[in-house]
Scaffold this active site. Sequence first.
Site, PDB file in Angstrom:
ATOM      1  CG  HIS A 173      -5.877   7.997  -2.522  1.00 21.97           C
ATOM      2  ND1 HIS A 173      -6.564   7.160  -1.667  1.00 21.97           N
ATOM      3  CD2 HIS A 173      -5.074   7.188  -3.253  1.00 21.97           C
ATOM      4  CE1 HIS A 173      -6.202   5.905  -1.885  1.00 21.97           C
ATOM      5  NE2 HIS A 173      -5.298   5.896  -2.835  1.00 21.97           N
ATOM      6  CG  ASP A 209      -8.956   8.651   0.006  1.00 24.49           C
ATOM      7  OD1 ASP A 209      -9.130   8.717  -1.239  1.00 24.49           O
ATOM      8  OD2 ASP A 209      -8.118   7.908   0.533  1.00 24.49           O
ATOM      9  CB  SER A 251      -3.363   3.203  -2.297  1.00 23.05           C
ATOM     10  OG  SER A 251      -4.336   3.229  -3.281  1.00 23.05           O
TER      11      SER A 251
END
Lengths: 466, 269
Positions: free
Chosen positions: B250, B222, B100
């Site tokens: 995610h 995602d 991320s």
Amino acid sequence: MMTPEAPFEELYQNAPCGYLSVSMDGVIIRANATILRWLDRSEREFVGTRFAMLLEPGARMFYETRQQPMLLLQGEVREVSMRFQRPGDEALPVLVNSTVVTSSEGEPVEVRMAVFDVTERHQYERDLIDARRAAEMAAERVRALQDSTTAFAAASDENEVMEALAANVRTAIAATAVAVIREHETGALEILAGFHPLDDVAPGTRWSAYDTALATMEHLAIGSVSEADAETASAMRAAHIESFTVLPVQNDQGVRGLIVSFFGRERELSEAAVDLKLSITKQAMQTLKTMRLQRMLEQLALYDELTGLANRKLLDEQLTTAIATCLRDATPLALMFIDLDGFKAVNDSLGHRAGDSVLREVAERLRSVVRQNDLVGRLGGDEFVVICETVDEESALTVASRIVEAVRAPYPELPSSLQISASVGVVLTHPSALLVPTSDELLTRADAAMYRSKNGGRDRVTIELV
Amino acid sequence: MALEATDIRRRNNITERGDPAGRVLLFAHGFGCSQETWRLVVPFFEADYRILLFDHVGSGGSDLSAYDKGKYDSLHGYTDDVVEILESLDLTDVVFVGHSVSSMIGVLAANRPNSRISALALLGPSPRYVNTGDYVGGFDQPDIDNLLDSLDANYFGWSATMAPMIIGNPERPELGDELTGMFCSTDPTIARHFAHVTFLSDNRADLAAVTVPTLVMQAKDDIIAPTAVGEYVHAHVLGSTYTEIDAYGHCAQLSDPSEVARAIRAFLP
């Protein structure tokens, strides 16, 4: 008649809360009638959709970044606040408890969720959140102002005030760096305090945003690298600065400065943040003003108001220090006592205003003929004193005779009938003297030497060695 | 003044596993959690890699007193910490594994002069979450405000909901209570600030500067970093490898750790 299973099915379908089963991939596999009714969907369109897509975007982000990792790590997460989107209707605020169901081998199979409608308490929570945010903002502002007040109060000189200004603005608005810049009379800009990342990569550059801000005297924001000119943009890239703001300020003396805040991302400052920055800057300027006034008062206490020369208090202090130095280093010290000749006549015939003007002129002449480190003072009336440290007889006499000559020179504002001269008495301590007189004794003996010059016909120097 | 390695270990709650002689894998967590998110992937590398995990300041078991709002107002501040970790521990030839937002922190760290990072493995990277012009990041500005509302709404039950629940974890016996006690707990003020910094940053221009071998791992579906964004990263990091992970959501390193480990292994020589 109901089968024994029916009440359980009925309990599940029409429970006072929503039930959902979601696959480990996040797809809805089962939903009870309650939640279908809340969201006005049929089971057919509901099952097979992704759970996250039911949520408002913000709740979806929270779900993916926070709730999912928690659930996968802990196996259970309780009372997470979420909001379901409802087409053509307001979002449904809910609290969700989630549990991972595992197979007999311990493998995760699905996630079961119990969903509670919290519409009733939602508005109340919303109000609480808003109130808390407002309170937090107000508290942060008060804290920032209190911190800077404390820092400014602890500062002992202007530099420390400037450093405290840079540090407190940086904390108050969460800036990567803050620089305090002053504009000199020549127009040159000097970084007084803080850190200037752009100057760090391109020292001495005059950034165009500064001229813009000084021209308008208004808060200026360079919101991104693309908003900056080529020179600034290249320095911003090198310094990892993606936006900055320039706050021009001016004090009551007309001196202008810039408070520049640098950010490592594209940021827009809220009005409240700009206001806070300005408030802290005003505090700093007020502190500087107070410091200036204090310095003025100190000046007043030590200097003669009429001539700007040292007054009796400062002379006493300096003489005491000079005597101590003289003793410690065995260097001779001279004290000169100067009394004007013919001054009373000026006062009597032309008045005090003319007398004051002569005194100022004499003071100026004395200052210009003594050596750089000699101290000239006025005891009062037409009596002056000069302290000369580290001096021998020859140079003491040179200074004294320059004084006599300078005072004797004509005064353009005086009629030729009125002449001013100086009677000077000098005492010079011997470098090997074991006993150096006190400051009072030195003054008395210089005064006596001066009287010998007066009685000897004025306009001359008498020197005494002690 | 440079911080001592011990200070940095404490500040970033650095933990080490695996083979001390192996190549270094530095795992970095994303917004919302801590190094714990990598714990299911780590075992796949323990035999032959030296594994370092850390928490960003403000997250997990990091030293919250080191949270300087000005420094952590941008990803550059987090990048400074990564560089300090690499330098203070004298790590070289490092594979940075970022999830991320840490993907972009890894990109920034790899782009620093004399970087000690020699490969990037990025899971769910996004250089820009907000739609801008033609660029589709997946979110609009109001969505970010909405997220902050969501954070605040969950702050009521924060300590209870997010309380440490890992008890007697047999997989990590070497971890003391100290670490597990800090598991994923977050100061709400810091969480809000980190959310701002994460979701409002724009690092699109930094992608082209990447010169180290880079792996872009894209999970299916995602919603935080959609496939189009992963493809954007792949297209803008020249020579990068693009791998679709057979996982949803995610946090593929938690939902499908073996898939993520397989992709990283396939990428590394």
